[in-house]
Design a protein around this motif. Sequence first.
Motif, mmCIF file in Angstrom:
data_model
loop_
_atom_site.group_PDB
_atom_site.id
_atom_site.type_symbol
_atom_site.label_atom_id
_atom_site.label_comp_id
_atom_site.label_asym_id
_atom_site.label_seq_id
_atom_site.Cartn_x
_atom_site.Cartn_y
_atom_site.Cartn_z
ATOM 1 N N GLY A 1 0.689 -1.249 0.095
ATOM 2 C CA GLY A 1 0.017 0.038 0.078
ATOM 3 C C GLY A 1 0.864 1.336 0.086
ATOM 4 N N THR B 1 0.993 7.777 3.092
ATOM 5 C CA THR B 1 1.367 6.488 2.349
ATOM 6 C C THR B 1 2.597 6.716 1.656
ATOM 7 O OG1 THR B 1 -0.010 6.411 0.484
ATOM 8 C CG2 THR B 1 -0.769 5.106 2.297
ATOM 9 N N TYR C 1 -6.586 -8.246 0.062
ATOM 10 C CA TYR C 1 -5.976 -7.020 -0.130
ATOM 11 C C TYR C 1 -6.448 -6.415 -1.475
ATOM 12 C CZ TYR C 1 -3.276 -2.902 -0.498
ATOM 13 O OH TYR C 1 -2.836 -1.678 -0.728
ATOM 14 N N PRO D 1 -5.437 -3.079 -4.123
ATOM 15 C CA PRO D 1 -4.709 -2.064 -4.015
ATOM 16 C C PRO D 1 -5.749 -0.614 -4.125
ATOM 17 C CG PRO D 1 -3.685 -3.777 -5.514
ATOM 18 C CD PRO D 1 -5.277 -4.256 -4.942
ATOM 19 N N SER D 2 -4.980 0.539 -3.730
ATOM 20 C CA SER D 2 -5.698 1.748 -3.765
ATOM 21 C C SER D 2 -5.774 2.243 -5.170
ATOM 22 C CB SER D 2 -5.294 2.794 -2.946
ATOM 23 O OG SER D 2 -5.353 2.101 -1.820
#
Length: 443
Positions: free
Chosen positions: A159, A362, A406, A408-409
């Motif tokens: 991230g 981040t 998960y 990813p953004s």
Amino acid sequence: METSETDSPCDTKACETRQTRSNSWTAWGIHAISTITDGAKQLYTKALGLDELEEKKLEDEEGVTHVEVDEKTKRDLWNQLSTLVGADVINMRLSLPVWLFEPTTALQRMCETLQFHQLLDMAAACEDAVERDALVAAFTVSAFAHTERVYKPFNPVLGETFEWISKDGTTRVLCEQVSHHPPVSVSYTEGPGWVAQEVFSCNAYFLGNSVEIRNTGSRYVYLKSFDERYEWTLPVSAAQNLFVGGSFIDHYGDLILRCNPRGSVTRLTFTKCGWFGRGRYAVNGGISDAEGNQVMELSGEWNRGMVGFRLDKSSGERVDAKSLWYAGEHKPAVKRDKYNFTNFTYELLEIPDNAESILPPTDSRFRPDRLALEGNNLSVANLEKVRVENLQRDRENERQKSGTKYVPSWFYQDDNKEWHFGGKYWQETRNMSEDQKEQMKLW
């Protein structure tokens, strides 16, 4: 019985003399081997940066006290690494000491490959197809110019992101760590008349005195005006002489660059460093058109520049020469640290004055372990590195317990497992609320 010549008293003394000399040579040899062994140990210490570390036991000019590494710690590191000879270490859970690192992350190193992005600006505006190929080829070689350094960047946590915008605002880059096991990083770059993407993944083999890196990812540049997509493979990279000899980075093997749909192919060979540095940095090859005819020869060095030689279609003789890329003085005139950073590296490390409002939490610039190392505080850097790694493990354990996958953004995979930029990063990360930032925190 007659006495032979070798039985004479004179020759017996000569034999004793020779035996004495032999014993002396043996003693000298044992001493020499011992000296070489001690020297090798010193080289191990120097190659790992331990000698420098030990010299920094006292406070420096800024009052920072550096951690001392004891002999047991050194032996434990070597014992850990010596069991891995021949292994692919990229997916192993190794926690290396912070004194082996430089204050960058692998995402920042990805961005450094774009130091000479102006070559792509030129290619995107070039009407000559052969020269376009040559400029893109020069760009692929220029991506290695920053790699003359042996310290390791920090591994990004899942991230983590990094962004960069050129000073003139025409080029911007986003990098994100989209997978942890196996580690995968993706970057997407927008420039005037072109876009580029890289998916970085690799195999890294520890060979005792070196680490050999074989890239398994992909990369492309798309020139909008010509509807051309360039894709290329990378040569092998290696960190040589990690424990014995002077450490250095080498690149060797072939780089194959293909232009679709036009069909031209550029083949470049990176020469492996030989004895006494022979051939190091050399890159040679050529461009062939869709019919397989060589139309240009290319020659240069991956740390300095590239030249192209046009070839006559009928005779194959060189008819014109052109400088395609020259690295110039891209390193500081006065050495600022031990890492051998370029001027572009320092630019990437800068934290903007308005960073809190424009950068998400981040971003690699905010990593506490990286910041501590940049400030030359190894003890804090080591503690923060362990803390950041443990936080990542805690998040992974929570996902496993809840059965959550998960996501990813900023990048996504299609049905063919190819990565794509989602397009929302630049809008959604500006002027984020405190609650949004809190939810994104990684350290």
